[in-house]
Design a protein around this motif. Structure first.
Motif, PDB file in Angstrom:
ATOM      1  N   TRP A  42      -7.879  -3.434 -58.204  1.00 51.00           N
ATOM      2  CA  TRP A  42      -7.782  -4.594 -59.098  1.00 51.00           C
ATOM      3  C   TRP A  42      -6.701  -5.592 -58.749  1.00 51.00           C
ATOM      4  N   THR A  43      -5.888  -5.305 -57.751  1.00 55.42           N
ATOM      5  CA  THR A  43      -4.815  -6.247 -57.393  1.00 55.42           C
ATOM      6  C   THR A  43      -4.874  -6.525 -55.882  1.00 55.42           C
ATOM      7  N   PRO A  44      -4.191  -7.572 -55.432  1.00 56.21           N
ATOM      8  CA  PRO A  44      -4.233  -7.882 -53.992  1.00 56.21           C
ATOM      9  C   PRO A  44      -3.250  -7.055 -53.154  1.00 56.21           C
ATOM     10  N   MET A  45      -2.744  -5.933 -53.685  1.00 50.68           N
ATOM     11  CA  MET A  45      -1.776  -5.116 -52.930  1.00 50.68           C
ATOM     12  C   MET A  45      -2.437  -4.520 -51.691  1.00 50.68           C
ATOM     13  N   PRO A  46      -1.665  -4.401 -50.595  1.00 49.94           N
ATOM     14  CA  PRO A  46      -2.217  -3.704 -49.432  1.00 49.94           C
ATOM     15  C   PRO A  46      -2.445  -2.231 -49.765  1.00 49.94           C
ATOM     16  N   SER A  47      -3.460  -1.648 -49.140  1.00 50.95           N
ATOM     17  CA  SER A  47      -3.739  -0.227 -49.365  1.00 50.95           C
ATOM     18  C   SER A  47      -4.102   0.427 -48.032  1.00 50.95           C
ATOM     19  N   PRO A  48      -3.487   1.549 -47.646  1.00 55.57           N
ATOM     20  CA  PRO A  48      -2.445   2.262 -48.395  1.00 55.57           C
ATOM     21  C   PRO A  48      -1.164   1.431 -48.492  1.00 55.57           C
ATOM     22  N   PHE A  49      -0.394   1.710 -49.550  1.00 60.02           N
ATOM     23  CA  PHE A  49       0.865   1.005 -49.776  1.00 60.02           C
ATOM     24  C   PHE A  49       1.991   1.964 -49.398  1.00 60.02           C
ATOM     25  N   ASP A  50       2.582   1.725 -48.211  1.00 60.61           N
ATOM     26  CA  ASP A  50       3.589   2.668 -47.704  1.00 60.61           C
ATOM     27  C   ASP A  50       5.013   2.092 -47.840  1.00 60.61           C
ATOM     28  N   ILE A  51       5.973   2.828 -47.306  1.00 65.60           N
ATOM     29  CA  ILE A  51       7.379   2.419 -47.421  1.00 65.60           C
ATOM     30  C   ILE A  51       7.595   1.022 -46.822  1.00 65.60           C
ATOM     31  N   GLU A  52       6.927   0.775 -45.695  1.00 69.46           N
ATOM     32  CA  GLU A  52       7.071  -0.537 -45.057  1.00 69.46           C
ATOM     33  C   GLU A  52       6.557  -1.652 -45.983  1.00 69.46           C
ATOM     34  N   ALA A  53       5.390  -1.393 -46.601  1.00 70.51           N
ATOM     35  CA  ALA A  53       4.832  -2.368 -47.552  1.00 70.51           C
ATOM     36  C   ALA A  53       5.786  -2.546 -48.735  1.00 70.51           C
ATOM     37  N   GLY A  54       6.396  -1.441 -49.157  1.00 67.57           N
ATOM     38  CA  GLY A  54       7.334  -1.493 -50.279  1.00 67.57           C
ATOM     39  C   GLY A  54       8.560  -2.335 -49.960  1.00 67.57           C
ATOM     40  N   LEU A  55       9.093  -2.146 -48.747  1.00 67.80           N
ATOM     41  CA  LEU A  55      10.270  -2.924 -48.335  1.00 67.80           C
ATOM     42  C   LEU A  55       9.935  -4.413 -48.305  1.00 67.80           C
ATOM     43  N   ALA A  56       8.754  -4.740 -47.727  1.00 66.84           N
ATOM     44  CA  ALA A  56       8.337  -6.146 -47.648  1.00 66.84           C
ATOM     45  C   ALA A  56       8.134  -6.710 -49.055  1.00 66.84           C
ATOM     46  N   TYR A  57       7.593  -5.874 -49.944  1.00 65.63           N
ATOM     47  CA  TYR A  57       7.316  -6.320 -51.315  1.00 65.63           C
ATOM     48  C   TYR A  57       8.621  -6.643 -52.059  1.00 65.63           C
ATOM     49  N   LEU A  58       9.598  -5.746 -51.938  1.00 67.68           N
ATOM     50  CA  LEU A  58      10.870  -5.978 -52.627  1.00 67.68           C
ATOM     51  C   LEU A  58      11.584  -7.202 -52.056  1.00 67.68           C
ATOM     52  N   LYS A  59      11.442  -7.397 -50.737  1.00 64.33           N
ATOM     53  CA  LYS A  59      12.080  -8.564 -50.109  1.00 64.33           C
ATOM     54  C   LYS A  59      11.431  -9.860 -50.619  1.00 64.33           C
ATOM     55  N   ARG A  60      10.086  -9.848 -50.685  1.00 60.14           N
ATOM     56  CA  ARG A  60       9.376 -11.038 -51.189  1.00 60.14           C
ATOM     57  C   ARG A  60       9.737 -11.291 -52.652  1.00 60.14           C
ATOM     58  N   ALA A  61       9.839 -10.208 -53.405  1.00 65.65           N
ATOM     59  CA  ALA A  61      10.185 -10.340 -54.825  1.00 65.65           C
ATOM     60  C   ALA A  61      11.554 -11.013 -54.955  1.00 65.65           C
ATOM     61  N   GLN A  62      12.509 -10.561 -54.131  1.00 65.21           N
ATOM     62  CA  GLN A  62      13.849 -11.130 -54.234  1.00 65.21           C
ATOM     63  C   GLN A  62      13.861 -12.601 -53.815  1.00 65.21           C
ATOM     64  N   THR A  63      13.104 -12.914 -52.750  1.00 70.37           N
ATOM     65  CA  THR A  63      13.039 -14.308 -52.299  1.00 70.37           C
ATOM     66  C   THR A  63      12.459 -15.191 -53.409  1.00 70.37           C
ATOM     67  N   GLY A  64      11.392 -14.712 -54.034  1.00 67.91           N
ATOM     68  CA  GLY A  64      10.760 -15.470 -55.115  1.00 67.91           C
ATOM     69  C   GLY A  64      11.700 -15.656 -56.303  1.00 67.91           C
ATOM     70  N   ARG A  65      12.494 -14.627 -56.597  1.00 67.32           N
ATOM     71  CA  ARG A  65      13.435 -14.718 -57.720  1.00 67.32           C
ATOM     72  C   ARG A  65      14.569 -15.672 -57.395  1.00 67.32           C
ATOM     73  N   LEU A  66      15.118 -15.569 -56.160  1.00 66.87           N
ATOM     74  CA  LEU A  66      16.252 -16.423 -55.800  1.00 66.87           C
ATOM     75  C   LEU A  66      15.836 -17.892 -55.753  1.00 66.87           C
ATOM     76  N   SER A  67      14.600 -18.152 -55.354  1.00 67.22           N
ATOM     77  CA  SER A  67      14.141 -19.543 -55.282  1.00 67.22           C
ATOM     78  C   SER A  67      13.818 -20.093 -56.673  1.00 67.22           C
ATOM     79  N   GLY A  68      13.705 -19.195 -57.654  1.00 68.11           N
ATOM     80  CA  GLY A  68      13.418 -19.630 -59.021  1.00 68.11           C
ATOM     81  C   GLY A  68      11.966 -20.018 -59.244  1.00 68.11           C
ATOM     82  N   ARG A  69      11.084 -19.608 -58.318  1.00 63.68           N
ATOM     83  CA  ARG A  69       9.673 -19.997 -58.434  1.00 63.68           C
ATOM     84  C   ARG A  69       8.871 -19.014 -59.284  1.00 63.68           C
TER      85      ARG A  69
END
Ligand SMILES: CC(C)(COP(=O)(O)OP(=O)(O)OC[C@H]1O[C@@H](n2cnc3c(N)ncnc32)[C@H](O)[C@@H]1OP(=O)(O)O)[C@@H](O)C(=O)NCCC(=O)NCCS
Length: 202
Positions: A42-69
């Motif tokens: 039901w979501t656009p997450m990559p599957s399987p979702f592994d540690i590498e995907a998790g690291l990229a996800y948290l990095k994107r989340a932080q970038t999105g938060r810092l930019s205020g978007r």
């Protein structure tokens, strides 16, 4: 950060839950939560979702938060273990509309968490941020998500479905809206529903 950036950091509390910023040490919990069939379906997450995907996800989340978007917060009971995620993004230039999204880890479903989180962030978006119309895009076959939307006072707009390609074939997303300015008693009732439901099943 731009002057009209969304607030960061943010911690929202209410309806028996706390929405807080993601942290680097959430990685393991995040991977467990997102590496799961319903998330893949039901979501656009990559599957399987592994540690590498998790690291990229948290990095994107932080970038999105810092930019205020965007607002991207972990759903927790008390600020600790992440049990799900709540998002707000796509804020229009006039700051009238935005889109929201949510997911809850498989072990934590059917406890009212998504209802509580959507109620809390919708209230903040309309109240503090002054947004007037909130949108959800939901596959009509996703009964769990459409039920949450309905419970939180969202309604189908009747706009044409948005076609999208996915690993399970072509699907379409309906648009649901929450318009600020519902009569007071109805909005209060929705808040009460979330609080009651989560309190009822700890
Ligand atoms: C959709 C999702 C976030 C719901 O989270 P949740 O915390 O379990 O939702 P709630 O507990 O607040 O559910 C509220 C109501 O929704 C309905 N509901 C929830 N899950 C359901 C399911 N699997 N089947 C049918 N109805 C469901 C029920 O009416 C439920 O109330 P009840 O438990 O008293 O019957 C969760 O199932 C999920 O993460 N799914 C995968 C990701 C996803 O689909 N995200 C949304 C993309 S648009």
């Amino acid at each position: 950060m731009a002057a009209d950036a969304l607030p960061y950091p943010l911690r929202l509390q209410g309806s028996g839950i706390v929405l807080r910023e993601w942290q680097p040490d959430d990685l393991e919990d995040l991977v467990t939560m997102l590496d799961e069939p319903a998330i893949a379906r039901w979501t656009p997450m990559p599957s399987p979702f592994d540690i590498e995907a998790g690291l990229a996800y948290l990095k994107r989340a932080q970038t999105g938060r810092l930019s205020g978007r965007r607002i991207q917060l972990a759903i927790t009971v008390d600020g600790g273990e992440p049990l799900g995620e709540m998002l707000l993004f796509g804020v229009t230039g006039d700051r009238r509309e935005a889109e929201l999204g949510y997911l809850v880890g498989a072990r934590h479903r059917r406890r009212g968490l998504a209802t509580a989180a959507l109620t809390l962030l919708s209230g903040y978006a309309c109240g503090t941020l002054g947004l007037g119309r909130l949108l959800l895009r939901i596959d009509p076959c996703n009964t769990a998500s459409t039920s949450v939307a309905r419970r939180c006072g969202y309604r189908l707009t009747g706009e044409p479905p948005i076609a999208q390609a996915g690993p399970y074939g072509p699907t379409s997303l309906d648009t649901w809206e929450y318009v600020e300015g519902l009569p007071g008693p109805r909005r209060q009732r929705l808040r009460n529903v979330a609080a009651r439901r989560y309190g009822r099943r700890p």
